[in-house]
Design an enzyme around this catalytic site. Structure first.
Site, PDB file in Angstrom:
ATOM      1  N   THR A  71      -3.003  25.637 -47.527  1.00 32.49           N
ATOM      2  CA  THR A  71      -3.010  25.698 -46.068  1.00 32.49           C
ATOM      3  C   THR A  71      -1.665  25.256 -45.501  1.00 32.49           C
ATOM      4  O   THR A  71      -1.126  25.869 -44.575  1.00 32.49           O
ATOM      5  CB  THR A  71      -4.135  24.794 -45.517  1.00 32.49           C
ATOM      6  OG1 THR A  71      -5.384  25.251 -46.023  1.00 32.49           O
ATOM      7  CG2 THR A  71      -4.164  24.813 -44.002  1.00 32.49           C
TER       8      THR A  71
ATOM      9  N   HIS B  75     -12.462  24.493 -39.772  1.00 36.55           N
ATOM     10  CA  HIS B  75     -11.181  24.934 -40.327  1.00 36.55           C
ATOM     11  C   HIS B  75     -10.942  26.301 -39.677  1.00 36.55           C
ATOM     12  O   HIS B  75     -10.972  27.330 -40.334  1.00 36.55           O
ATOM     13  CB  HIS B  75     -11.298  25.028 -41.849  1.00 36.55           C
ATOM     14  CG  HIS B  75      -9.987  25.286 -42.539  1.00 36.55           C
ATOM     15  ND1 HIS B  75      -8.770  25.234 -41.893  1.00 36.55           N
ATOM     16  CD2 HIS B  75      -9.707  25.589 -43.832  1.00 36.55           C
ATOM     17  CE1 HIS B  75      -7.823  25.511 -42.759  1.00 36.55           C
ATOM     18  NE2 HIS B  75      -8.357  25.724 -43.935  1.00 36.55           N
TER      19      HIS B  75
END
Lengths: 306, 306, 306
Positions: free
Chosen positions: A57, A136
């Site tokens: 990420t 998320h």
């Protein structure tokens, strides 16, 4: 604006974002376009504030910012920020960072709700890059973008989701987002112990989105516009739980699927999709990861453009 | 020039630095100014060489360099530089880095004196970002800058410092720097066990700077132009030590303070200043942290401009 | 093109690379040149993908890319990429990164052969920055470049290599590369237990490169154009092994060496070269490390220029 939850995404905003992602992608794949991108946000800075490592990420966000010409500062051990005093609050940390006038702060935190707490005191836009068992949202964005790129729409789609649906954050977020579209049919494939949660089913019902729960991919495979597969980790289950069906997508499953569909996976995959599937044009999980870059570029671009 | 110790700062140099910090801040708060900043030191590079993590300090320096348009390379585990051979000297490491022609090297080290050792062999300017129990001169700079921004002067000020004065590096450095000004009065508030060290008192006496030692903030609060508060960690004290007064700044203390004064803290704070104080305009600890960014920008700008 | 092994380097390609490194160095040492460098590859990005920390190598590559105006994203804990699922393959990781369209990926891995595996599926150029006990080709490049800078040629040289030759990756690679030149004489100085491996001797014989094995530096010192010294770690040897000669280069060795020669070392050094040698103009180990920067700049420049 802060990016905290999939709940804040309007359908029209999503489509605008995805179209911008397409534009930025096109620029990135062209030599001249690359240079134009690098000039786009010169003098702006992004802070990558990770309280726990999440290399995948982090690299995706930082690459996005760098390609847009922004400066990036980064930490993967933001917990240390407060270690000396055993407990600086997230609010205090954000108040300090506000003084640095970042154009965006990407926050990854181990505690659910941390992104909201940060946003409540932040003048710089906060992008939630995962907060504990919470949200998320940019993962959900890239999933939706992948579907949008293929079909040009976010409704009238039959989407099969399989694997550990009870615990899968990606599957839960995607289900909520798909329930905003009209005429979508969601088919959940798992064992009873790991089926989709009652809270998600309530959302679907409230949004009048049709769904089915089955235990066997084969019986529904032919219906899918999208198969979104995740890992069903046998080693996590009680020894008594019996897995009656196959939860692996391999060469034998491919003939059951339509020609005009896509296979998705949030990655990393282990053996729940075999490598023989990779070369099939319907396998789109690597492209899906790449879509994460471009949708994050579009998101940052939108946040820092004033 | 290397930045190793507060002892090297002349009053006039400080004022020049602080004025430059003001200019750079103004540019940073303006869209066009941001772009001009980003063009200022293109082609120059800063190396962030941290032998121990100090996220707060590292982000501040790296953000400063990035805003100035410099390239940044960074490590937080510089100890590993020498791990294979169990003991490359700091001198050898710096000699290698000299070959990379960095325009500045920010050094954080766990051993006192390391910054001086590095500087002795370095062609690139070394900025000491803390060496063990030694110095952390840029922290002192940001403290002085915060006072200068408020009062436009570094003398004729009454400064109360409270908390753990015996071990507080920031308080010790600030006391030394304030003793350079004329007519400053320093009031040290602590328990006898944690009062300011004899070495600092000698410096103050030598510089003819008046000071007092008291154990109660309330009796002196009304005098302060600046209250510089730090944590007095009860859990570190011997069980026999008795704390007779309150070492917390809270809503009850605020009415005792002048209107035209500032409350400072090096952060992170825990409970020695309560959050109810945060909204008082005299509370300047977050702005103080932000001043760290701009004073470091001014410092780097001075070092890399030739 | 991927950079995986010293075996792929042709003599003429090396010389071209080294000449480019000289040009880039000259630009880097000039204020205007620095700015031109920083404009050279704007809009291109390098990904630093380290599965184990190697700060020295990482900083060198990242500094190279930054000086060339490229954007850099970096991780030193790439193993975490796959931790959640306990085992994403290097192939899958690279396929994800391919979707980010990096102009180069610098890969450091703990397993021999990982760089080749990565390259087999990568559209972005892979630069092997060390894979386990395998190759570390850019270290060999900087060694060759150091020799080339001094002598302007890569043949008709007498090169003494000393220390732990059995395990030294740098010595093994350098020997292979030097065997490509004509008329080179390699002299290996070690104890029998740590002499150069049979596989390397086979390569030298196949390439008709003369070599000798001795146990005493002093008897051959006068012949050397290059002394390439490494550490012979006594503590790693069996207690029964007897070290009969001196394996330290100190002030007493210097008079035995020619005036027109160079002393090299891959660094870090501990005590196998004493600091009294450092000031001798023949000592070139710090310059050698610096050459690593410029040869990596030349390499990246070549890979990303299309």
């Amino acid at each position: 604006m802060h990016i905290l939850s999939v709940d804040q995404f309007e359908q029209s905003w999503l489509e605008q974002l995805f179209n911008r992602a397409d534009e930025l992608r096109e620029m990135d794949h062209d030599k001249k376009g690359r240079q134009d991108l690098a000039a786009l946000h010169v003098g702006k800075q992004l802070c990558s504030l990770f309280y726990e490592p999440s290399t995948r990420t982090r690299l995706s966000f930082e690459t996005a910012a760098v390609k847009l010409g922004m400066g990036v500062v980064s930490t993967e051990n933001a917990r240390e920020f407060s270690s000396a005093a055993k407990g600086e609050t997230i609010e205090d940390t954000v108040k300090v960072l506000n003084e640095y006038h970042y154009d965006a702060i990407v926050l990854r935190h181990h505690e659910t709700g941390a992104a909201r707490q940060a946003a409540d005191v932040s003048r710089s836009p906060i992008i939630n890059a995962g907060d504990g068992k919470g949200e998320h949202p940019t993962q959900a964005l890239l999933d939706m973008y992948t579907i949008y790129r293929k079909f040009g729409r976010l409704d009238n789609l039959t989407v099969i989701m399989g694997g550990d649906l009870a615990n899968g954050r990606t599957v839960r977020s995607l289900s909520k987002l798909l329930s905003r579209g009209k005429g979508n049919l969601l088919i959940f494939v798992s064992i009873p112990e790991l089926q989709i949660g009652a809270d998600i089913k309530e959302v679907l019902t409230a949004n009048k989105t049709e769904f089915r729960e089955v235990s066997n991919l084969e019986e529904v495979a032919a219906l899918a516009d999208v198969v979104y597969w995740t890992r069903l980790q046998k080693e996590r289950l009680d020894p008594g739980v019996k897995i009656t069906h196959n939860f692996v997508i391999d060469g034998a499953v491919l003939p059951l699927l339509k020609q005009d569909m896509i296979i998705m996976h949030p990655l990393p995959r282990v053996d729940e999709i075999t490598t023989e599937v990779d070369d099939d044009p319907r396998a789109q999980y690597f492209e899906q990861a790449g879509n994460g870059l471009y949708v994050r570029m579009a998101l940052i671009d939108a946040l820092v453009t004033t």
